[in-house]
Design an enzyme around this catalytic site. Structure first.
Site, PDB file in Angstrom:
ATOM      1  N   LYS A  35       0.835  -1.211   0.000  1.00  0.00           N
ATOM      2  CA  LYS A  35       0.000   0.000   0.000  1.00  0.00           C
ATOM      3  C   LYS A  35       0.869   1.261   0.000  1.00  0.00           C
ATOM      4  O   LYS A  35       0.651   2.178  -0.800  1.00  0.00           O
ATOM      5  CB  LYS A  35      -0.913  -0.048   1.237  1.00  0.00           C
ATOM      6  CG  LYS A  35      -1.737   1.190   1.481  1.00  0.00           C
ATOM      7  CD  LYS A  35      -2.857   0.920   2.464  1.00  0.00           C
ATOM      8  CE  LYS A  35      -2.464   1.041   3.921  1.00  0.00           C
ATOM      9  NZ  LYS A  35      -2.258   2.403   4.406  1.00  0.00           N
ATOM     10  N   SER A  36       1.861   1.318   0.885  1.00  0.00           N
ATOM     11  CA  SER A  36       2.703   2.528   0.984  1.00  0.00           C
ATOM     12  C   SER A  36       3.412   2.803  -0.342  1.00  0.00           C
ATOM     13  O   SER A  36       3.487   3.957  -0.799  1.00  0.00           O
ATOM     14  CB  SER A  36       3.795   2.326   2.039  1.00  0.00           C
ATOM     15  OG  SER A  36       3.271   2.457   3.307  1.00  0.00           O
ATOM     16  N   ARG A  62       3.032   6.000  -3.373  1.00  0.00           N
ATOM     17  CA  ARG A  62       4.176   6.772  -3.872  1.00  0.00           C
ATOM     18  C   ARG A  62       4.331   6.598  -5.377  1.00  0.00           C
ATOM     19  O   ARG A  62       4.646   7.552  -6.094  1.00  0.00           O
ATOM     20  CB  ARG A  62       5.441   6.356  -3.117  1.00  0.00           C
ATOM     21  CG  ARG A  62       5.419   6.893  -1.667  1.00  0.00           C
ATOM     22  CD  ARG A  62       6.266   6.102  -0.742  1.00  0.00           C
ATOM     23  NE  ARG A  62       6.369   6.705   0.587  1.00  0.00           N
ATOM     24  CZ  ARG A  62       5.491   6.542   1.585  1.00  0.00           C
ATOM     25  NH1 ARG A  62       4.405   5.814   1.413  1.00  0.00           N
ATOM     26  NH2 ARG A  62       5.686   7.119   2.764  1.00  0.00           N
ATOM     27  N   ARG A  67      -7.695  13.077  12.517  1.00  0.00           N
ATOM     28  CA  ARG A  67      -6.280  12.728  12.741  1.00  0.00           C
ATOM     29  C   ARG A  67      -5.411  13.987  12.710  1.00  0.00           C
ATOM     30  O   ARG A  67      -5.727  14.964  12.047  1.00  0.00           O
ATOM     31  CB  ARG A  67      -5.831  11.692  11.698  1.00  0.00           C
ATOM     32  CG  ARG A  67      -6.565  10.377  11.918  1.00  0.00           C
ATOM     33  CD  ARG A  67      -6.187   9.321  10.933  1.00  0.00           C
ATOM     34  NE  ARG A  67      -4.798   8.921  11.060  1.00  0.00           N
ATOM     35  CZ  ARG A  67      -4.176   8.090  10.217  1.00  0.00           C
ATOM     36  NH1 ARG A  67      -4.830   7.600   9.185  1.00  0.00           N
ATOM     37  NH2 ARG A  67      -2.926   7.755  10.397  1.00  0.00           N
ATOM     38  N   SER A 112       8.048   9.525  11.597  1.00  0.00           N
ATOM     39  CA  SER A 112       6.869   9.280  10.765  1.00  0.00           C
ATOM     40  C   SER A 112       7.245   9.443   9.299  1.00  0.00           C
ATOM     41  O   SER A 112       7.711  10.509   8.877  1.00  0.00           O
ATOM     42  CB  SER A 112       5.768  10.282  11.129  1.00  0.00           C
ATOM     43  OG  SER A 112       4.879  10.428  10.040  1.00  0.00           O
ATOM     44  N   GLN A 167       5.200   9.583   6.885  1.00  0.00           N
ATOM     45  CA  GLN A 167       4.277  10.515   6.225  1.00  0.00           C
ATOM     46  C   GLN A 167       4.759  11.954   6.403  1.00  0.00           C
ATOM     47  O   GLN A 167       4.719  12.752   5.455  1.00  0.00           O
ATOM     48  CB  GLN A 167       2.865  10.327   6.782  1.00  0.00           C
ATOM     49  CG  GLN A 167       2.290   8.963   6.414  1.00  0.00           C
ATOM     50  CD  GLN A 167       0.909   8.712   6.970  1.00  0.00           C
ATOM     51  OE1 GLN A 167       0.358   9.546   7.694  1.00  0.00           O
ATOM     52  NE2 GLN A 167       0.337   7.569   6.641  1.00  0.00           N
ATOM     53  N   ASP A 214       2.541  -0.714  12.041  1.00  0.00           N
ATOM     54  CA  ASP A 214       1.213  -1.161  11.588  1.00  0.00           C
ATOM     55  C   ASP A 214       0.917  -2.607  12.002  1.00  0.00           C
ATOM     56  O   ASP A 214      -0.225  -3.057  11.903  1.00  0.00           O
ATOM     57  CB  ASP A 214       1.097  -1.028  10.064  1.00  0.00           C
ATOM     58  CG  ASP A 214       1.064   0.434   9.632  1.00  0.00           C
ATOM     59  OD1 ASP A 214       0.765   1.303  10.482  1.00  0.00           O
ATOM     60  OD2 ASP A 214       1.336   0.719   8.461  1.00  0.00           O
ATOM     61  N   LYS A 228      -3.753   6.585  14.724  1.00  0.00           N
ATOM     62  CA  LYS A 228      -3.940   5.902  13.440  1.00  0.00           C
ATOM     63  C   LYS A 228      -5.423   5.929  13.067  1.00  0.00           C
ATOM     64  O   LYS A 228      -6.185   6.718  13.610  1.00  0.00           O
ATOM     65  CB  LYS A 228      -3.390   4.479  13.533  1.00  0.00           C
ATOM     66  CG  LYS A 228      -1.891   4.427  13.823  1.00  0.00           C
ATOM     67  CD  LYS A 228      -1.092   4.924  12.639  1.00  0.00           C
ATOM     68  CE  LYS A 228       0.387   4.937  12.949  1.00  0.00           C
ATOM     69  NZ  LYS A 228       1.182   5.533  11.886  1.00  0.00           N
ATOM     70  N   ARG A 284      -6.942  -2.640   9.998  1.00  0.00           N
ATOM     71  CA  ARG A 284      -5.968  -3.502  10.679  1.00  0.00           C
ATOM     72  C   ARG A 284      -6.572  -4.147  11.929  1.00  0.00           C
ATOM     73  O   ARG A 284      -6.171  -5.243  12.321  1.00  0.00           O
ATOM     74  CB  ARG A 284      -4.685  -2.735  11.014  1.00  0.00           C
ATOM     75  CG  ARG A 284      -4.027  -2.199   9.758  1.00  0.00           C
ATOM     76  CD  ARG A 284      -2.527  -2.187   9.767  1.00  0.00           C
ATOM     77  NE  ARG A 284      -2.057  -1.549   8.537  1.00  0.00           N
ATOM     78  CZ  ARG A 284      -1.919  -2.159   7.369  1.00  0.00           C
ATOM     79  NH1 ARG A 284      -2.177  -3.440   7.239  1.00  0.00           N
ATOM     80  NH2 ARG A 284      -1.499  -1.498   6.302  1.00  0.00           N
TER      81      ARG A 284
END
Ligand code: S3P
Length: 425
Positions: free
Chosen positions: A22-23, A27, A121, A164, A166, A311, A338, A385
Site C-alpha cells: 500500500k505505501s 508513492r 487525525r 513518521s 508521512q 502497523d 492511526k 488492521r
C-alpha cells in the site's frame, strides 16, 4: 458486512502471492504524476487507500489507464493543474499528508478532505514544517479539511519530533519544489520508500544516517514494479505461527529493512520463519517466506524498532496472547493517532476474547499464554488492521465470533478472505 469465524479444522497449508504494498503504491502513482512522460506501474494495490491517491492525481490533470495486464500507465507533462473541486482522501492519511507536501508548492489553491476518521487525525505535524517552508495552509484546528494556498517555497533544515514516514515524505515532496535544499532529520528511521523511489526516479536526494537532504528536482518517468505488502503478509504469518499444523509459503513479500521489524521480533519470540529468495525490484528488496507453526515466547518491543513494525502491533498483540510469558510494548503512543486509537481498540477487543492484556499510555502489557474463548461480538472501529487482527484471534476460538463491519479490510487488502480460504482448504 459482518463476518463469522472460528477455529479451522486443520492448519494452514499451501502457498499464496502477497498483494501489492500500500505505501509503495501511493508513492508510485503520486510520484509518476510529477514526472514528464509515461510511467508504468506493475502490481498496483487494489486497496481503497491507493485508489484515493490515484483519483486525486486524476483530478490534478494526470491521465491514468490500466492495460489488459492490469498495469497502470500514468501520463503527465510533469505539471499538475488546478482541481475543480475538493480533493477527497477517504480514509488515507498517506494520501493527505503526501499530497499536502506537493500541493503546498503549486501555483494554484486546493482543498484536501477526508472521511470521519481522517478528519480527526493530527495534521499539525505536517502543517508546522510546511509553514516553515513558506506554505499557507488553513485547517480546522490542525485537522482536515486542509485549504492549501499554493506558494513559492524555500528549503529548511527540520528535525521531526516523531519518526513518521508521512511527515518526512510531506517535507521531502515540498522540497522538490523549493528554491534551495531541504533536509529532514528523524529521531529513528521510519519507512524509506519515498527516498528509494525518488532516487530511482532521478531526484537530487541523499541519505546520511537519520538525515535526508533533497534539492529541487525533475522526476523521470519509470517502470515501477511494486512488491507485496509485508503489513498484509503479517496476518498470514501470525495465523500460521499460532494455528497448529500450519506450514505456508508467502511469495513476493516486501523486505525493505525499514519494514521488517516484525520479522526481527518474531525471530526473538522463537518463530520458525525462513527467507527463501531475496531479490531487488525497482529499488525495493523482496523475497519469499516459509512460515511454520511455532511455540512462541514473550518479548519486549520498544525504541527504534517501533516505526519498523508500527502497523503490525495489533496483530503482534494477538500473537502475544499465545506466547509464554509477559510481552511489553512501549514507545508506541502514535498508535493512538492511526485510523483508530489502536492501543485502546485492540486491548478492549482482546479482553472480550479472554486475553490477559492491559493498556498503558504508550503501549500494552500482555500475559500469555491464554485460551481465547470466542462466543462474542467484536468491533473493528472502522479500522482495517483491527478487522484483520481480530480475524486471526478468531482462528483460535472454539466458539464462533462475529466481527462487525468486516468490510473495512478493503482499505488495504480486498483479497484478504479469498487468500485465507485458499490456505484453509
Ligand atoms: C505510512 C507510514 C506510517 C504507517 C502508515 C503508512 C506511509 O504512518 O502507519 O500506515 O505510507 O508513509 P506514519 O508515518 O504516520 O507513522
Amino acid at each position: 458486512m459482518d463476518k463469522k469465524i472460528s477455529k479451522p479444522k486443520k492448519g494452514l497449508t499451501g502457498r499464496i502471492t502477497i498483494p501489492s504494498d500500500k505505501s509503495i503504491s501511493h508513492r508510485a502513482v503520486i510520484f509518476s504524476s510529477l514526472a514528464n512522460g509515461t510511467s508504468i506501474i506493475k502490481n498496483f494495490s487494489t486497496g481503497q487507500d491507493p485508489a484515493s491517491s490515484l483519483d486525486i492525481c486524476k483530478s490534478l490533470g494526470i491521465n491514468a489507464e490500466f492495460n489488459s495486464k492490469n498495469e497502470l500507465y500514468i501520463t503527465s507533462n510533469g505539471k499538475l493543474t488546478a482541481p475543480t473541486g475538493d480533493l477527497y482522501c477517504g480514509n488515507s492519511g498517506t494520501t493527505m499528508r503526501l499530497m499536502a507536501g506537493i500541493l503546498a508548492g503549486q501555483d494554484f489553491n486546493s482543498t484536501l478532505t477526508g472521511d470521519q476518521s481522517l478528519s480527526n487525525r493530527p495534521m499539525k505535524r505536517i502543517i508546522t514544517p510546511l509553514s516553515l517552508m513558506g506554505a499557507k495552509i488553513k485547517s480546522n484546528e490542525d485537522k482536515a479539511p486542509l485549504e492549501i494556498h499554493g506558494q513559492k517555497l524555500h528549503g529548511i533544515d527540520y528535525t521531526t519530533p516523531i519518526a513518521s514516514a508521512q511527515v518526512k515524505s510531506a517535507i521531502l515532496l515540498a522540497g522538490l519544489f523549493a528554491d534551495d535544499k531541504t533536509s529532514v532529520t528523524e529521531p529513528y528511521l521510519s519507512r524509506n520508500h519515498t527516498e528509494l523511489m525518488l532516487s530511482y526516479m532521478g531526484a537530487d536526494i541523499k541519505t546520511d544516517k537519520l538525515t535526508i537532504t533533497i534539492g529541487k528536482s525533475e522526476l523521470m518517468p519509470k517502470t515501477i514494479e511494486i512488491p507485496g505488502d509485508i503489513s498484509s503478509a503479517a496476518y498470514f504469518i501470525a495465523a500460521a505461527l499460532i494455528v497448529p499444523e500450519s506450514e505456508i509459503i508467502l511469495k513476493n513479500v516486501g523486505l525493505n529493512p525499514t519494514r521488517t521489524g516484525i520479522l526481527d521480533i518474531l525471530k526473538q519470540m522463537g518463530a520458525d520463519i525462513e527467507i527463501l529468495d531475496k531479490r531487488t525490484i525497482s529499488n525495493e528488496l523482496t523475497g519469499d517466506l516459509k512460515v511454520k507453526y511455532s511455540n512462541l515466547k514473550a518479548c519486549t518491543i520498544q525504541g527504534d524498532i517501533i516505526p519498523r513494525l508500527i502497523d503490525e502491533i495489533p496483530v503482534i498483540a494477538v500473537l502475544a496472547t499465545q506466547a509464554e510469558g509477559q510481552t511489553v510494548i512501549k514507545d508506541a503512543q502514535d498508535l493512538r493517532n492511526k485510523e483508530s486509537d489502536r492501543i485502546k481498540a485492540i486491548v478492549t477487543e482482546l479482553k472480550k476474547f479472554g486475553a490477559d492484556i492491559e493498556e498503558t499510555p504508550d503501549g500494552m502489557i500482555i500475559n500469555g499464554k491464554t485460551k481465547l474463548t470466542g462466543g462474542i461480538e467484536t468491533e473493528t472501529y472502522h479500522d482495517h488492521r483491527l478487522a484483520m487482527s481480530l480475524y486471526i484471534a478468531g482462528l483460535l476460538c472454539s466458539k464462533e465470533i462475529l466481527i462487525k463491519d468486516f468490510d473495512w479490510v478493503k482499505i488495504s487488502f480486498p483479497e484478504f478472505e479469498r487468500l485465507f480460504d485458499t490456505l484453509l482448504t
